[in-house]
Motif scaffolding. Sequence first.
Motif, PDB file in Angstrom:
ATOM      1  N   ASP A   4       9.794   8.389   3.503  1.00 53.14           N
ATOM      2  CA  ASP A   4       8.824   8.550   4.581  1.00 53.14           C
ATOM      3  C   ASP A   4       8.460   7.170   5.121  1.00 53.14           C
ATOM      4  N   SER A   5       8.045   6.295   4.223  1.00 51.05           N
ATOM      5  CA  SER A   5       7.737   4.922   4.587  1.00 51.05           C
ATOM      6  C   SER A   5       8.624   3.998   3.762  1.00 51.05           C
ATOM      7  N   VAL A   6       8.675   2.724   4.177  1.00 45.61           N
ATOM      8  CA  VAL A   6       9.541   1.775   3.494  1.00 45.61           C
ATOM      9  C   VAL A   6       8.850   0.419   3.441  1.00 45.61           C
ATOM     10  N   ALA A   7       9.085  -0.271   2.328  1.00 45.80           N
ATOM     11  CA  ALA A   7       8.700  -1.673   2.208  1.00 45.80           C
ATOM     12  C   ALA A   7       9.939  -2.433   1.758  1.00 45.80           C
ATOM     13  N   VAL A   8      10.161  -3.593   2.341  1.00 47.65           N
ATOM     14  CA  VAL A   8      11.324  -4.409   2.001  1.00 47.65           C
ATOM     15  C   VAL A   8      10.838  -5.701   1.359  1.00 47.65           C
ATOM     16  N   MET A   9      11.454  -6.035   0.215  1.00 43.59           N
ATOM     17  CA  MET A   9      11.106  -7.255  -0.511  1.00 43.59           C
ATOM     18  C   MET A   9      12.167  -8.320  -0.299  1.00 43.59           C
ATOM     19  N   LYS A  19       9.099  16.292  -3.204  1.00 40.69           N
ATOM     20  CA  LYS A  19       8.208  15.836  -2.135  1.00 40.69           C
ATOM     21  C   LYS A  19       7.299  16.958  -1.634  1.00 40.69           C
ATOM     22  N   GLN A  20       7.769  18.181  -1.700  1.00 40.63           N
ATOM     23  CA  GLN A  20       6.977  19.313  -1.214  1.00 40.63           C
ATOM     24  C   GLN A  20       5.773  19.610  -2.100  1.00 40.63           C
ATOM     25  N   THR A  21       5.740  19.017  -3.300  1.00 37.18           N
ATOM     26  CA  THR A  21       4.627  19.260  -4.230  1.00 37.18           C
ATOM     27  C   THR A  21       3.475  18.282  -4.009  1.00 37.18           C
ATOM     28  N   ASP A  22       3.569  17.429  -2.995  1.00 37.82           N
ATOM     29  CA  ASP A  22       2.545  16.421  -2.695  1.00 37.82           C
ATOM     30  C   ASP A  22       2.460  15.324  -3.757  1.00 37.82           C
ATOM     31  N   THR A  23       3.503  15.212  -4.585  1.00 37.28           N
ATOM     32  CA  THR A  23       3.566  14.100  -5.531  1.00 37.28           C
ATOM     33  C   THR A  23       3.874  12.816  -4.755  1.00 37.28           C
ATOM     34  N   THR A  24       3.161  11.758  -5.062  1.00 29.12           N
ATOM     35  CA  THR A  24       3.418  10.461  -4.442  1.00 29.12           C
ATOM     36  C   THR A  24       4.516   9.755  -5.237  1.00 29.12           C
ATOM     37  N   ILE A  25       5.488   9.195  -4.533  1.00 27.46           N
ATOM     38  CA  ILE A  25       6.641   8.580  -5.190  1.00 27.46           C
ATOM     39  C   ILE A  25       6.880   7.193  -4.604  1.00 27.46           C
ATOM     40  N   LEU A  26       7.086   6.220  -5.484  1.00 25.91           N
ATOM     41  CA  LEU A  26       7.551   4.888  -5.100  1.00 25.91           C
ATOM     42  C   LEU A  26       8.928   4.709  -5.717  1.00 25.91           C
ATOM     43  N   LEU A  27       9.939   4.565  -4.883  1.00 30.80           N
ATOM     44  CA  LEU A  27      11.322   4.629  -5.342  1.00 30.80           C
ATOM     45  C   LEU A  27      12.089   3.383  -4.932  1.00 30.80           C
ATOM     46  N   ALA A  61       0.855  -1.188   0.000  1.00 28.19           N
ATOM     47  CA  ALA A  61       0.000   0.000   0.000  1.00 28.19           C
ATOM     48  C   ALA A  61       0.889   1.235   0.000  1.00 28.19           C
ATOM     49  N   ILE A  62       0.678   2.117  -0.968  1.00 28.98           N
ATOM     50  CA  ILE A  62       1.494   3.320  -1.113  1.00 28.98           C
ATOM     51  C   ILE A  62       0.680   4.524  -0.629  1.00 28.98           C
ATOM     52  N   PRO A  63       1.084   5.133   0.493  1.00 28.09           N
ATOM     53  CA  PRO A  63       0.319   6.265   1.026  1.00 28.09           C
ATOM     54  C   PRO A  63       0.378   7.483   0.103  1.00 28.09           C
ATOM     55  N   ARG A  64      -0.736   8.149  -0.003  1.00 20.70           N
ATOM     56  CA  ARG A  64      -0.852   9.350  -0.818  1.00 20.70           C
ATOM     57  C   ARG A  64       0.065  10.452  -0.284  1.00 20.70           C
ATOM     58  N   GLY A  65       0.805  11.097  -1.183  1.00 19.07           N
ATOM     59  CA  GLY A  65       1.617  12.252  -0.812  1.00 19.07           C
ATOM     60  C   GLY A  65       2.920  11.931  -0.117  1.00 19.07           C
ATOM     61  N   GLN A  66       3.283  10.642  -0.029  1.00 17.01           N
ATOM     62  CA  GLN A  66       4.531  10.250   0.621  1.00 17.01           C
ATOM     63  C   GLN A  66       5.536   9.713  -0.393  1.00 17.01           C
ATOM     64  N   LEU A  67       6.800   9.659   0.041  1.00 15.00           N
ATOM     65  CA  LEU A  67       7.824   8.954  -0.723  1.00 15.00           C
ATOM     66  C   LEU A  67       8.071   7.625  -0.030  1.00 15.00           C
ATOM     67  N   THR A  68       7.704   6.556  -0.720  1.00 17.31           N
ATOM     68  CA  THR A  68       7.878   5.204  -0.193  1.00 17.31           C
ATOM     69  C   THR A  68       9.094   4.572  -0.854  1.00 17.31           C
ATOM     70  N   MET A  69      10.004   4.073  -0.034  1.00 16.48           N
ATOM     71  CA  MET A  69      11.173   3.356  -0.537  1.00 16.48           C
ATOM     72  C   MET A  69      10.835   1.875  -0.655  1.00 16.48           C
ATOM     73  N   LEU A  70      11.203   1.272  -1.778  1.00 13.78           N
ATOM     74  CA  LEU A  70      11.077  -0.171  -1.954  1.00 13.78           C
ATOM     75  C   LEU A  70      12.493  -0.741  -1.989  1.00 13.78           C
ATOM     76  N   LEU A  71      12.863  -1.438  -0.919  1.00 16.32           N
ATOM     77  CA  LEU A  71      14.224  -1.919  -0.746  1.00 16.32           C
ATOM     78  C   LEU A  71      14.256  -3.441  -0.792  1.00 16.32           C
ATOM     79  N   GLY A  72      15.466  -3.972  -0.960  1.00 10.44           N
ATOM     80  CA  GLY A  72      15.642  -5.417  -0.959  1.00 10.44           C
ATOM     81  C   GLY A  72      16.910  -5.796  -1.681  1.00 10.44           C
ATOM     82  N   ARG A  73      17.336  -7.015  -1.449  1.00  9.81           N
ATOM     83  CA  ARG A  73      18.547  -7.509  -2.098  1.00  9.81           C
ATOM     84  C   ARG A  73      18.339  -7.611  -3.609  1.00  9.81           C
TER      85      ARG A  73
END
Length: 247
Positions: free
Chosen positions: A213-218, A192-200, A33-45
Motif C-alpha cells: 500500500d505504502s513504501v519506504a526506501v532506505m 491484508k483483509q484482516t486489518d493486520t498492519t504489516i511491515l515487509l 511512520a507505519i500506517p495502521r491497517g496497511q502493508l508497508t514495503m521497506l525497500l532498498g539495496r
Amino acid sequence: MNATNDQSDILLQLDDVHTHIGAYHILHGVDLAIPRGQLTMLLGRNGAGKTTTLRTIMGLWQASQGRISFDGQPITALATPDIARCGIAYVPENMGIFGDLSVRDNMLLAARNAPNADAIDGKRLAWIFGLFPALEKFWLHPAGKLSGGQKQMLAVARAIVEPRRLILIDEPSKGLAPAMIANMISAFRELKQTDTTILLVEQNFNFAKQLGDSVAVMDNGRIVHRGAMAELAEDAGMQARLLGLSL
C-alpha cells in the motif's frame, strides 16, 4: 514525496533512530511512520539497513539514539519478549523455525495462549490451513524436512497463529520458486483483509508492487523516500534512482 498521515492513523513510529552494532553505525537517524491497517514495503539495496531496522524495532538490537513508539507508547527500551507481548510478531530472514520439532509443535510454541495443540483456536487454524495447505498435510512431520517454501509458510503461519497488531517480515520471497511466490502473494492479500498492519522487507520488486500500500526506501541507514507503492511501481526513473532497478 512524503504523504502526511494523521497521527491517530500511525501504529508504529520511528523518530531519529540510530543503531550501532559494535563499532559500526548502521542506522543513521531513521524516521519512519507505519500506517495502521496497511502493508508497508521497506525497500532498498543490500546493506541499506532494512534488516537492522526490523531487529531494532523488536529490541533484538538496541537503538543507541531516537525513539520507537507503538500505538503512541514508547517501546525503545523494552526487552524483546515485552515488545512481542504488545502484539508485534517478527518473521526473520532465516525463518526462525525449529527443525527438530513438528509443524504442530512449532505452531504451539508461537500460540502463547494455548497450553496444548488442541487448544489452538480451531477456526483460526482452519483459516491458516486455507492459506497454506501444506502445513495441514505435514502437520506431524519435522519442520526441518519441509521444502524452503514450506518452511517460509510455517514461519509466516507462526506469526499469525494468534491475532497480532503488527507483523514484521524479512524477505519472505527469498529463494522461493515462482509458484511458491504466487502462493505467498495470495496469502498476504488475504491477510491484508484482516486489518493486520504489516511491515515487509523485500528485494523482489515484482512481489513488492503487487502487495504494498505504502513504501519506504532506505539507503545508507536512512529513509530516503516515502510514498504510495503504486506511485513507485509506475515510475521507472524513480525505481532506477532509488533502487538501481532497470525494469
